[in-house]
Design an enzyme around this catalytic site. Structure first.
Site, PDB file in Angstrom:
ATOM      1  NE  ARG A   1      -3.422   2.571   2.522  1.00 33.21           N
ATOM      2  CZ  ARG A   1      -4.404   2.845   3.375  1.00 33.21           C
ATOM      3  NH1 ARG A   1      -4.842   1.915   4.203  1.00 33.21           N
ATOM      4  NH2 ARG A   1      -4.949   4.038   3.410  1.00 33.21           N
TER       5      ARG A   1
ATOM      6  CG  ASN B   1     -11.305  -1.304  -0.090  1.00 35.81           C
ATOM      7  OD1 ASN B   1     -12.360  -1.215  -0.690  1.00 35.81           O
ATOM      8  ND2 ASN B   1     -11.083  -0.687   1.053  1.00 35.81           N
TER       9      ASN B   1
ATOM     10  CB  CYS C   1     -18.071  -0.317   0.376  1.00 40.29           C
ATOM     11  SG  CYS C   1     -16.967   1.033   0.844  1.00 40.29           S
ATOM     12  CG  ASP C   2     -16.047   0.339   5.960  1.00 37.30           C
ATOM     13  OD1 ASP C   2     -15.651   0.823   4.874  1.00 37.30           O
ATOM     14  OD2 ASP C   2     -15.299   0.203   6.939  1.00 37.30           O
TER      15      ASP C   2
ATOM     16  CG  HIS D   1     -14.359   3.887  -2.236  1.00 37.79           C
ATOM     17  ND1 HIS D   1     -13.057   3.502  -2.003  1.00 37.79           N
ATOM     18  CD2 HIS D   1     -15.073   3.405  -1.185  1.00 37.79           C
ATOM     19  CE1 HIS D   1     -12.998   2.814  -0.866  1.00 37.79           C
ATOM     20  NE2 HIS D   1     -14.210   2.747  -0.363  1.00 37.79           N
TER      21      HIS D   1
ATOM     22  CE1 TYR E   1     -11.418   6.200  -0.297  1.00 33.68           C
ATOM     23  CE2 TYR E   1     -13.501   6.110   0.874  1.00 33.68           C
ATOM     24  CZ  TYR E   1     -12.176   5.762   0.772  1.00 33.68           C
ATOM     25  OH  TYR E   1     -11.593   4.975   1.733  1.00 33.68           O
TER      26      TYR E   1
ATOM     27  NE  ARG F   1      -5.574   6.192   6.895  1.00 33.12           N
ATOM     28  CZ  ARG F   1      -5.674   6.187   8.209  1.00 33.12           C
ATOM     29  NH1 ARG F   1      -4.943   7.002   8.924  1.00 33.12           N
ATOM     30  NH2 ARG F   1      -6.508   5.384   8.827  1.00 33.12           N
TER      31      ARG F   1
END
Length: 440
Positions: free
Chosen positions: A93, A147, A169-170, A200, A263, A283
């Site tokens: 990531r 994801n 998706c949360d 998103h 998003y 992040r």
């Protein structure tokens, strides 16, 4: 009441303990007879699982618990697979976020080139889980919240069209929780919403309380000033998230009649995002320095002491949507939920085979999408561009095609030109050589 057998795929995730605590808190409506963890990283999973074993022994010793790296043991005799995997974990990531920033393009987990890179790693991993489930428990359902959900959903639609998989998706749930706070309701279950878009990438068009009172005017007025930062903002919310929630006011200004998914910031204000990014600390670094360390140290403390009070693990309250989804399927509750499903005419003026995020009624046979109708040119144009990106990524993975992936990155609204897209792609290929199929 029937008791269920669940396997959590991604047992070594730092989100797993919070989900276990949430499952335990919901035993009255979704009782478990068996809980299994599955991960391909046995050492990482062992720490999380041994801590969860202590918690389960204290709170629900009757639930049979095990953890394994063997797919047959994990996926045999299960009713539900709850999947949250991260292929390449947080070090990859970090690459997804930092490589685009080196080229002046935003670096984000699920949006832009970083999200495309993550998608190329995730497709194979999720398809592997689907295949294990279908081989060892053909009647089970997979509830996937891995994801990037949009790309994964397009891949499963196309490459495993008959699989019993639901992609959820949360993020809308988290935003709706903030909306409920803003209008003074107890929680998001006190609201009835209309929403459409992609994962998103969507908009709320109607929000009412259960008595039918329109909450949109109050929300519009508040969000125009403060975004989604509620009056009593949680002091534990990280700075990067606070900025995202606050920036919603600028996103909302583009179409003041709707409420946007946060998003959209990345697609509509990419220059702002790049200007406010630190190419040396993204992040992913925040998560590795805080969440990863905190959860693993809490788990080690629990294991050492042999009691759950030794470590501070928080229940993942808003993950209760996973139980909502499982109970809807198991007990045919016809619960209304936002899911990522084939459009099939729900949005009248949009591609039938696009994977859209819309309200559905959920029962024994899965989701029944509700009709959205026609959508405006602004949203349709943005969504068409983004759907094309997602489809090209799956083309690239399926065909092992360099050109399709170059086209996908070029088409992303976050990328300024084909030459920049190519430079980013070449760097991403080098970074992902252990995870992507070889492209030609």
């Amino acid at each position: 009441m029937k008791k269920f057998s669940v396997v959590i795929a991604g047992g070594g995730s730092t989100f797993t303990p919070g989900i276990v605590l949430m499952l335990l808190a919901n035993q009255d409506r979704f009782p478990l007879r068996s809980l299994k963890f599955y991960d391909n990283d046995g050492a990482r999973q062992e720490t999380i699982a041994e801590a969860c074993k202590v918690i389960l022994k204290e709170q629900a010793p009757e639930i049979e618990f095990s953890y394994t790296t063997d797919p047959q043991a994990a996926f045999t005799d299960v009713d539900f697979v709850m999947a949250h995997i991260r292929v390449g974990k947080y070090p990859m990531r970090e690459q997804d976020e930092k490589i685009p920033l080196r080229h002046g393009v935003l670096g984000q987990e699920t949006c832009g080139p970083g999200g495309i890179a993550y998608g190329m790693r995730s497709i194979g991993g999720v398809l592997e889980l689907v295949d294990y489930m279908e081989k060892y428990s053909p009647n089970a359902w997979m509830l996937n919240y891995s994801n990037p959900a949009a790309i994964v959903a397009e891949a499963t639609r196309r490459l495993r069209p008959n699989a019993k998989i639901l992609n959820i998706c949360d993020m809308p749930i988290g935003i709706e929780g903030r909306m409920a706070q803003i209008v003074g309701l107890k929680d998001r279950k006190q609201m009835r919403v209309r929403y459409y878009g992609l994962n998103h990438f969507g908009w709320w068009t109607s929000i009412e309380d259960l008595d039918g009172n329109d909450l949109m005017p109050k929300l519009r007025e508040y969000v125009a000033k403060y975004g989604y930062v509620p009056p009593s903002n949680d002091p534990h919310t990280e700075a990067s998230w606070n900025d995202t929630f606050a920036k919603a006011k600028d996103v909302q200004a583009l179409d003041p009649q709707t409420m946007p998914n946060t998003y959209l910031k990345y697609y509509l204000f990419p220059d702002y995002v790049v200007a406010h990014s630190n190419p040396e600390r993204t992040r992913a670094n925040e998560v590795m320095d805080h969440r990863e360390k905190n959860v693993f140290s809490a788990c080690r403390a629990i294991i050492a002491a042999g009691k759950s009070t030794a470590g501070d693990l928080e229940i993942d309250e808003h993950a209760s949507y996973i139980v909502d989804l499982a109970t809807a399927i198991a007990f045919n509750t016809q619960e209304r939920m936002l899911l990522i499903v084939p459009n099939n005419g729900a949005i009248h003026n949009f591609d039938a085979d696009a994977m859209v995020e819309i309200p559905c009624l959920v029962g024994h046979n899965g989701p029944e999408p509700l009709t959205v109708g026609d959508i405006p040119h602004f949203q349709k144009g943005l969504m068409s561009q983004q759907v094309a990106v997602e489809k090209l990524v799956v083309d690239a993975w399926e065909q092992r095609s360099y050109h399709k992936l170059w086209q996908a990155i070029t088409l992303s609204k976050t990328v300024p030109s084909a030459s920049v897209a190519k430079a980013i792609l070449d760097d991403l290929i080098a970074a992902n050589k252990d995870y992507w199929p070889e492209l030609h």
